[in-house]
Scaffold this motif. Structure first.
Motif, PDB file in Angstrom:
ATOM      1  N   THR A  17      38.492  52.617  37.181  1.00 57.11           N
ATOM      2  CA  THR A  17      37.689  51.808  36.207  1.00 57.11           C
ATOM      3  C   THR A  17      35.538  51.895  36.907  1.00 57.11           C
ATOM      4  O   THR A  17      35.863  53.140  37.422  1.00 57.11           O
ATOM      5  CB  THR A  17      38.285  49.805  36.493  1.00 57.11           C
ATOM      6  OG1 THR A  17      37.514  49.031  36.305  1.00 57.11           O
ATOM      7  CG2 THR A  17      37.788  49.891  38.144  1.00 57.11           C
ATOM      8  N   ASN A  40      39.874  52.767  43.170  1.00 51.75           N
ATOM      9  CA  ASN A  40      41.290  52.859  42.441  1.00 51.75           C
ATOM     10  C   ASN A  40      41.256  51.574  42.193  1.00 51.75           C
ATOM     11  O   ASN A  40      40.664  50.651  42.923  1.00 51.75           O
ATOM     12  CB  ASN A  40      41.857  54.116  43.535  1.00 51.75           C
ATOM     13  CG  ASN A  40      42.233  55.114  43.626  1.00 51.75           C
ATOM     14  OD1 ASN A  40      41.506  55.537  42.365  1.00 51.75           O
ATOM     15  ND2 ASN A  40      41.745  55.562  44.513  1.00 51.75           N
ATOM     16  N   THR A  41      42.581  51.531  41.395  1.00 52.47           N
ATOM     17  CA  THR A  41      42.976  49.267  41.612  1.00 52.47           C
ATOM     18  C   THR A  41      43.914  49.886  42.172  1.00 52.47           C
ATOM     19  O   THR A  41      44.971  50.318  42.196  1.00 52.47           O
ATOM     20  CB  THR A  41      42.721  49.018  39.834  1.00 52.47           C
ATOM     21  OG1 THR A  41      43.595  50.158  39.236  1.00 52.47           O
ATOM     22  CG2 THR A  41      41.712  49.572  39.582  1.00 52.47           C
ATOM     23  N   ARG A  42      43.916  47.995  43.227  1.00 56.41           N
ATOM     24  CA  ARG A  42      45.413  47.466  42.714  1.00 56.41           C
ATOM     25  C   ARG A  42      46.061  46.380  42.669  1.00 56.41           C
ATOM     26  O   ARG A  42      45.216  45.550  43.061  1.00 56.41           O
ATOM     27  CB  ARG A  42      45.325  47.993  44.460  1.00 56.41           C
ATOM     28  CG  ARG A  42      45.558  48.918  44.898  1.00 56.41           C
ATOM     29  CD  ARG A  42      45.487  48.610  46.712  1.00 56.41           C
ATOM     30  NE  ARG A  42      47.149  48.351  46.986  1.00 56.41           N
ATOM     31  CZ  ARG A  42      47.424  48.011  48.560  1.00 56.41           C
ATOM     32  NH1 ARG A  42      46.362  48.743  49.309  1.00 56.41           N
ATOM     33  NH2 ARG A  42      48.727  47.932  48.806  1.00 56.41           N
ATOM     34  N   CYS A 104      32.605  43.705  37.585  1.00 57.58           N
ATOM     35  CA  CYS A 104      33.925  44.621  38.336  1.00 57.58           C
ATOM     36  C   CYS A 104      34.786  44.370  37.002  1.00 57.58           C
ATOM     37  O   CYS A 104      35.239  43.632  36.488  1.00 57.58           O
ATOM     38  CB  CYS A 104      34.058  43.797  39.297  1.00 57.58           C
ATOM     39  SG  CYS A 104      35.700  43.835  39.870  1.00 57.58           S
ATOM     40  N   VAL A 106      37.433  45.475  35.766  1.00 61.56           N
ATOM     41  CA  VAL A 106      38.951  45.408  35.886  1.00 61.56           C
ATOM     42  C   VAL A 106      39.822  44.486  35.403  1.00 61.56           C
ATOM     43  O   VAL A 106      39.501  43.185  34.716  1.00 61.56           O
ATOM     44  CB  VAL A 106      39.200  46.195  37.728  1.00 61.56           C
ATOM     45  CG1 VAL A 106      38.763  46.932  37.733  1.00 61.56           C
ATOM     46  CG2 VAL A 106      38.275  44.585  37.942  1.00 61.56           C
ATOM     47  N   THR A 110      43.024  41.932  39.390  1.00 64.06           N
ATOM     48  CA  THR A 110      42.749  43.484  40.098  1.00 64.06           C
ATOM     49  C   THR A 110      42.066  43.768  40.854  1.00 64.06           C
ATOM     50  O   THR A 110      40.504  43.661  41.453  1.00 64.06           O
ATOM     51  CB  THR A 110      42.492  44.619  39.223  1.00 64.06           C
ATOM     52  OG1 THR A 110      44.281  43.992  38.193  1.00 64.06           O
ATOM     53  CG2 THR A 110      43.377  45.862  39.136  1.00 64.06           C
ATOM     54  N   TRP A 111      42.123  44.233  42.327  1.00 62.87           N
ATOM     55  CA  TRP A 111      40.912  44.715  44.050  1.00 62.87           C
ATOM     56  C   TRP A 111      40.829  46.251  42.923  1.00 62.87           C
ATOM     57  O   TRP A 111      42.272  47.262  42.364  1.00 62.87           O
ATOM     58  CB  TRP A 111      42.465  44.895  44.618  1.00 62.87           C
ATOM     59  CG  TRP A 111      42.118  43.737  44.897  1.00 62.87           C
ATOM     60  CD1 TRP A 111      43.086  42.835  45.411  1.00 62.87           C
ATOM     61  CD2 TRP A 111      40.812  43.118  46.652  1.00 62.87           C
ATOM     62  NE1 TRP A 111      42.933  41.428  46.390  1.00 62.87           N
ATOM     63  CE2 TRP A 111      41.432  41.952  46.562  1.00 62.87           C
ATOM     64  CE3 TRP A 111      39.194  43.986  45.875  1.00 62.87           C
ATOM     65  CZ2 TRP A 111      40.861  40.650  47.427  1.00 62.87           C
ATOM     66  CZ3 TRP A 111      38.865  42.691  47.323  1.00 62.87           C
ATOM     67  CH2 TRP A 111      39.462  41.312  47.914  1.00 62.87           C
ATOM     68  N   TRP A 112      39.871  46.707  42.987  1.00 61.25           N
ATOM     69  CA  TRP A 112      38.886  47.653  41.983  1.00 61.25           C
ATOM     70  C   TRP A 112      38.295  48.143  43.386  1.00 61.25           C
ATOM     71  O   TRP A 112      37.463  46.991  44.266  1.00 61.25           O
ATOM     72  CB  TRP A 112      38.113  47.935  41.519  1.00 61.25           C
ATOM     73  CG  TRP A 112      37.214  48.663  41.174  1.00 61.25           C
ATOM     74  CD1 TRP A 112      37.795  49.875  40.261  1.00 61.25           C
ATOM     75  CD2 TRP A 112      36.164  49.298  41.912  1.00 61.25           C
ATOM     76  NE1 TRP A 112      36.426  50.576  40.699  1.00 61.25           N
ATOM     77  CE2 TRP A 112      35.670  50.658  40.897  1.00 61.25           C
ATOM     78  CE3 TRP A 112      35.111  48.784  42.675  1.00 61.25           C
ATOM     79  CZ2 TRP A 112      34.289  51.752  41.415  1.00 61.25           C
ATOM     80  CZ3 TRP A 112      33.586  49.309  42.910  1.00 61.25           C
ATOM     81  CH2 TRP A 112      33.958  51.035  42.438  1.00 61.25           C
ATOM     82  N   TYR A 118      33.846  47.749  46.773  1.00 56.93           N
ATOM     83  CA  TYR A 118      35.461  46.859  46.658  1.00 56.93           C
ATOM     84  C   TYR A 118      35.205  45.922  45.467  1.00 56.93           C
ATOM     85  O   TYR A 118      33.943  45.435  46.134  1.00 56.93           O
ATOM     86  CB  TYR A 118      36.225  46.745  47.259  1.00 56.93           C
ATOM     87  CG  TYR A 118      35.607  45.592  49.022  1.00 56.93           C
ATOM     88  CD1 TYR A 118      35.744  44.371  49.222  1.00 56.93           C
ATOM     89  CD2 TYR A 118      34.498  46.249  49.543  1.00 56.93           C
ATOM     90  CE1 TYR A 118      35.392  43.693  49.923  1.00 56.93           C
ATOM     91  CE2 TYR A 118      34.360  45.374  50.670  1.00 56.93           C
ATOM     92  CZ  TYR A 118      34.051  43.639  50.929  1.00 56.93           C
ATOM     93  OH  TYR A 118      33.559  43.564  52.143  1.00 56.93           O
TER      94      TYR A 118
END
Length: 634
Positions: A17, A40-42, A104, A106, A110-112, A118
């Motif tokens: 992202t 990356n994403t979580r 942001c 995403v 979602t965490w990016w 972050y």
């Protein structure tokens, strides 16, 4: 009125992202180089449990018929179009905003994160009033986002947090908020938005800055996490417990341990997200624009050494015994000033890594030469598969490369024994098939080519079992670049996704027809199929006769490719630098399917001169049993 609790936790699922951000830390921060690049994403996973408490007697909510106030946290926005919060200007005394959470980009909830930034976008907090029958008499919806940029130099930074009231129905007109941020040992919060008792109405945005500080001692590093609590209540009610809480799943590291003080001066502290691997960038442009022949030699080594150091396999920084490792690799190097003015040894892997220091007798001997078309690398000794490389380069190019590495360690904050990758911009003009020129991220080496398997998430790895299986992944598109040198494939084994579903289907249809675990990239082309080698994502349940074997079947076209990739002297059609690009895509009925209804197979020949021709284009093989006509897909 009391409050109710809802927790937020995170599970890993990488995806790229972007984020735009402006540095807003205090002190004298250096630039953070990757805040606008891929990350990356979580996805945040939320508890579905709803917490409820009684509304106070005599309150406006009780008069409206509400006897309970309930709160829950939801991973995604409740509506398709939730307005993203825009960064509001902070009070004059507060630090500037660290990141515009509205950009942001995403998916909600979602965490990016990247090396230096972050954020999380669109966590949803739902406040619900209910009557004595449990019927809803009013709702309030809050959208929460936050984001920060970490300083490459400096250990104080700010994080912008925004809360938008996106919905209000029935008896809910206004909500009262309080916010609290914390970080674990090694960090402290020095400032937080002062929202105690702050009222918010529909379409209003509240935003403010959290300021963090970490103070690592010289030569040390500190790792910690951040966490957040949002307290929500009706206006005038006493807030006692957090309504919603969540945390950043990625650790932050602040360190004062980057510089090798014996060679590069005074250490300077800074902060990163260490789980996002550092990437050091180098150009093969002639000096002084780039590192010239040294970078060209490193690029050849990345493309040809068996271990793939720095690209397919990370390197790890070493801050001690650099001269010892250099001596082990380059001590026996024979300078060729007749070929290169000021010739010196450019070693790979670098002496500044733990992978460096390989005995020079095991190295390929390289001579990078620059021409109008770029770099051509002559191999004077050794070759593909060597354990290391020694390139004949000018002293200026070697010093330029070492300077790039040194500055890269500092700018990306790579500490002792930390992994990093090397991205070299440029090309070596040795002709190769297009797919062999650069292996894609996430691929695995397969001889002188590569294989890349991808997966899709599924809610159940077996959906027909009782109970259904746990969540997992199913095999998705698989690609391979196959040259005349292939790795050994492995047989298909194990309880793969959909295998129990396939066995239940066979029983339900009263057939004894054989099942198989079909390879997407076939074993004869280097495809894997065992748990031990990660090959299960290369498998799917299929019928042995009709899908796996028979005419036509997957085996029919696998054999075509197998014959094509033999060297010309053995009857094949590939030259030493040609390749077959091979792709198989499973066709699933829907997002819950664990077994495809068929697969699409395609392959093309790619020549080293840039030309290509189809070997077989877009062939569809249904997952159908030969005799019964039963399709196994679900």
């Amino acid at each position: 009125m009391g409050t109710a609790a809802a927790d937020s936790r995170a599970a890993q699922a990488p995806a790229p992202t972007t984020m735009s951000a402006s540095t807003g830390v205090t002190g004298t921060p250096g630039p953070s180089p990757d805040t606008a690049g891929p990350g990356n994403t979580r996805p945040a996973t939320m508890s579905t449990k709803e917490g409820c408490e009684p509304t106070p007697a005599g309150s406006r909510e009780r008069e409206a018929g509400a006897v309970q106030a309930c709160v829950t946290t939801i991973a995604t926005p409740l509506t398709a179009a939730v307005r993203k919060p825009r960064a509001a200007a902070p009070p004059p005394a507060a630090p500037a905003a660290a990141a515009d959470t509205g950009s942001c980009a995403v998916a909600g909830g979602t965490w990016w994160y990247s090396r230096f930034a972050y954020c999380v976008h669109s966590l949803t907090v739902l406040y619900t009033l209910k009557d004595t029958n449990g019927a809803v008499v009013g709702t309030g919806t809050l959208n929460v986002s936050s984001g920060a940029v970490l300083p490459a130099k400096g250990t104080t930074w700010s994080e912008l947090v925004s809360v938008t009231m996106t919905g209000a129905t029935g008896a809910v007109k206004t909500l009262s908020l309080r916010f609290k941020a914390e970080c674990s040992a090694g960090c402290k919060v020095t400032n937080s938005p002062r929202w105690t008792g702050k009222l918010i109405v529909k379409d209003q945005v509240l935003s403010g800055n959290i300021v963090y500080e970490s103070k690592p001692a010289p030569g040390t590093r500190l790792e910690f996490t951040t966490s957040y609590q949002l307290f929500v209540a009706a206006p005038g009610a006493q807030i006692t417990d957090p309504n919603a809480s969540w945390s950043n799943p990625e650790k932050i590291r602040c360190d004062d341990a980057v510089r090798d003080t014996t060679t590069t001066g005074r250490p300077e502290p800074g902060c990163v997200v260490p789980s996002y691997m550092a990437v050091l960038k180098m150009s093969d442009q002639p000096t002084p624009s780039g590192a010239g022949a040294a970078a060209a030699g490193y690029l050849w080594a990345q493309n040809n050494l068996a271990n793939g150091w720095g690209r397919n396999k990370p390197l790890t920084r070493a801050m001690s015994d650099v001269s010892g490792r250099l001596a082990r690799t380059c001590g026996t190097f024979q300078s060729r000033t007749d070929l290169v003015a000021g010739d010196t040894c450019a070693e790979f892997p670098f002496a500044s890594t733990h992978e460096g220091g390989v005995d020079g007798a095991q190295c390929a001997e390289l001579l990078p030469r620059h021409s109008t078309g770029g770099w051509v690398v002559d191999v004077l000794d050794g070759g593909v598969g060597s354990a290391c490389a020694r390139a004949h380069v000018s002293d200026a190019d070697k010093q330029a490369a070492e300077g790039v590495l040194s500055e890269g360690f500092v700018s990306q904050r790579v500490v002792e024994s930390e992994e990093f990758r090397v991205e070299i911009t440029g090309s070596i003009t040795e002709p190769k098939a297009v797919c062999r020129q650069n292996a894609p991220a996430g691929s695995l080496t397969n001889g002188n080519g590569w294989i890349k398997n991808t997966t899709d998430p599924v809610p159940h790895i077996n959906k027909a079992t009782t109970p259904p299986g746990p969540p997992g992944v199913r095999a998705a598109t698989a690609q391979a670049c196959i040259g005349t040198v292939k790795a050994k494939g492995s047989e298909a084994k194990g309880d793969i996704t959909g295998w129990q579903d396939a066995e239940l289907f066979r029983v339900a249809n009263s057939t004894s027809a054989g099942l198989a675990r079909c390879h997407l990239i076939p074993r004869v082309l280097g495809g894997k199929g065992m748990v031990e080698d990660g090959g299960q994502i290369n498998l799917f349940p299929c019928w042995q006769q009709g899908t796996n074997t028979g005419t036509p079947s997957m085996r029919t076209y696998e054999t075509v490719a197998q014959l094509a990739v033999r060297p010309v002297k053995e009857g094949g059609i590939l030259g030493p630098n040609d390749a077959v690009f091979y792709q198989v895509t499973p066709d699933y009925s829907n997002s819950d399917s664990t077994i495809p209804v068929g697969v699409t197979m395609t392959a093309r020949i790619e020549r080293s001169d840039g030309k290509s021709q189809p070997l077989f284009p877009d062939v569809y093989i249904p997952n159908t049993q030969k005799d019964s006509g039963l399709n196994l897909g679900n």
